[in-house]
Design an enzyme around this catalytic site. Structure first.
Site, PDB file in Angstrom:
ATOM      1  N   THR B   1       0.851  -1.136   0.075  1.00  0.00           N
ATOM      2  CA  THR B   1      -0.181   0.139  -0.142  1.00  0.00           C
ATOM      3  C   THR B   1       0.805   1.133   0.097  1.00  0.00           C
ATOM      4  O   THR B   1       1.852   1.516   0.677  1.00  0.00           O
ATOM      5  CB  THR B   1      -0.996  -0.037   1.265  1.00  0.00           C
ATOM      6  OG1 THR B   1      -1.680  -1.153   1.414  1.00  0.00           O
ATOM      7  CG2 THR B   1      -1.953   1.156   1.396  1.00  0.00           C
ATOM      8  N   GLY B  31      -9.749  -4.105   0.829  1.00  0.00           N
ATOM      9  CA  GLY B  31      -9.385  -3.617   2.136  1.00  0.00           C
ATOM     10  C   GLY B  31      -9.847  -2.346   2.651  1.00  0.00           C
ATOM     11  O   GLY B  31     -10.834  -1.774   2.058  1.00  0.00           O
ATOM     12  N   ASP B  32      -9.171  -1.864   3.494  1.00  0.00           N
ATOM     13  CA  ASP B  32      -9.488  -0.357   4.087  1.00  0.00           C
ATOM     14  C   ASP B  32      -9.108   0.624   3.152  1.00  0.00           C
ATOM     15  O   ASP B  32     -10.005   1.758   3.199  1.00  0.00           O
ATOM     16  CB  ASP B  32      -9.014  -0.215   5.265  1.00  0.00           C
ATOM     17  CG  ASP B  32      -7.270  -0.102   5.237  1.00  0.00           C
ATOM     18  OD1 ASP B  32      -6.849  -1.160   4.848  1.00  0.00           O
ATOM     19  OD2 ASP B  32      -6.612   0.792   5.719  1.00  0.00           O
TER      20      ASP B  32
END
Lengths: 169, 133
Positions: B1, B31-32
């Site tokens: 990321t 994901g976030d």
């Protein structure tokens, strides 16, 4: 008022097995390049939203990081890309998930923010949207590096579970 | 990321996050990072935030939004709010890192993993690139 730019390129258990000195040096150089891209905008009085997009695009193009080219692989051997961008001035936001062909996911997220009535676009139709917005499209292989393929093989050989000791990403 | 947060000379903030997710992910796992308020958040009233780490924990903690609201509603400092969010993520079984910047230009970062690629530059001439503590 002065400007500030902060960036990250991911976190994890980087030493010693997962990170050679050469990779660390290339990664540090990538961070430097991203800082330069954002700094060039902010130092000229440009906006924070332009600066974070510019910095993110540099990191997406750098194979040292898990974004864009150099991303980790899914269980079936593809790359799926997620990104988001948000403007603090008006809390406008855009996001994409599951992209497979759009070279710069952060550009797609910004296009979603500025040129669609939606916040989050997903999977093949998100790539369709990006293509319709004129954003560069590439084959999924463009994103895949030999190092990431080897990591996938190792994870799959261990059963494909997200064990903390072998998790990459 | 990867992620970036910035405060410009007009006092506005912004955040960007981009990721390939987890190795060997299946079932369309997300994901976030693309979830506004979890891995990415920006609000001129508080700060801009980008997260990296175990996405499921940052989603449950609503990490980015929690950090901003700690500042806005509780008056916590940027670094204290960031540290509290990482502690909350840890309480949920997650590890990771956060970068954040306030409209004033104040910057903060933190991580609960052995390392985090990170860098910072400012109009005051500061420039840092780091991986470990």
């Amino acid at each position: 008022m002065s400007w500030t730019l902060v960036i990250h390129g991911g976190c994890g258990a980087m030493r010693p097995a997962n990170l050679s000195p050469e990779v660390e040096e290339r990664s540090r150089a990538g961070l430097d390049n991203a800082l330069d891209a954002g700094r060039a905008i902010l130092a000229e009085g440009g906006s924070a939203i332009d600066a974070v997009e510019a910095a993110a695009r540099v990191l997406e193009d750098d194979p040292c990081f898990n974004a864009g080219r150099g991303s980790v692989l899914t269980a079936d051997g593809h790359v799926e890309l997620d990104a988001a961008i948000m403007d603090g001035r008006d809390r406008n936001a855009g996001a994409v998930a599951g992209l497979r062909t759009t070279r710069s996911p952060i550009r797609a997220a910004r296009a979603a923010m500025e040129r669609s009535p939606h916040i989050l676009l997903t999977y093949d139709q998100a790539d369709v949207f990006a293509r319709e917005q004129g954003l560069e499209q590439v084959d999924n292989d463009y994103f895949i590096t030999p190092e990431r393929k080897a990591q996938l093989d190792k994870v799959l050989a261990a059963g494909g579970n997200f064990d903390a000791d072998i998790k990459y990403g | 990321t990867i992620g970036a947060v910035a405060a410009d000379s007009q006092g506005h903030v912004a955040a960007a996050t981009s990721t390939g997710g987890l190795t060997a992910k299946r079932w369309g796992r997300v994901g976030d990072s693309p979830l506004i308020g979890a891995g990415t958040y920006a609000d001129d009233r508080a700060c801009a935030v980008s997260a990296t780490g175990l996405g499921e924990a940052f989603i449950r903690a609503v990490g980015g939004h929690q950090l901003a609201m700690r500042m806005l509603l509780s008056g916590e400092s940027l670094q204290a709010a960031l540290d509290a969010v990482l502690a909350d993520v840890g309480a949920l079984g997650g590890t990771g890192g956060l970068i954040a910047v306030a409209p004033s230009g104040e910057a903060a970062w933190g991580f609960t993993t052995p390392g985090m690629y990170r860098a910072m530059a400012s109009g005051n001439g500061e420039r840092h690139v780091a991986v470990y503590d």
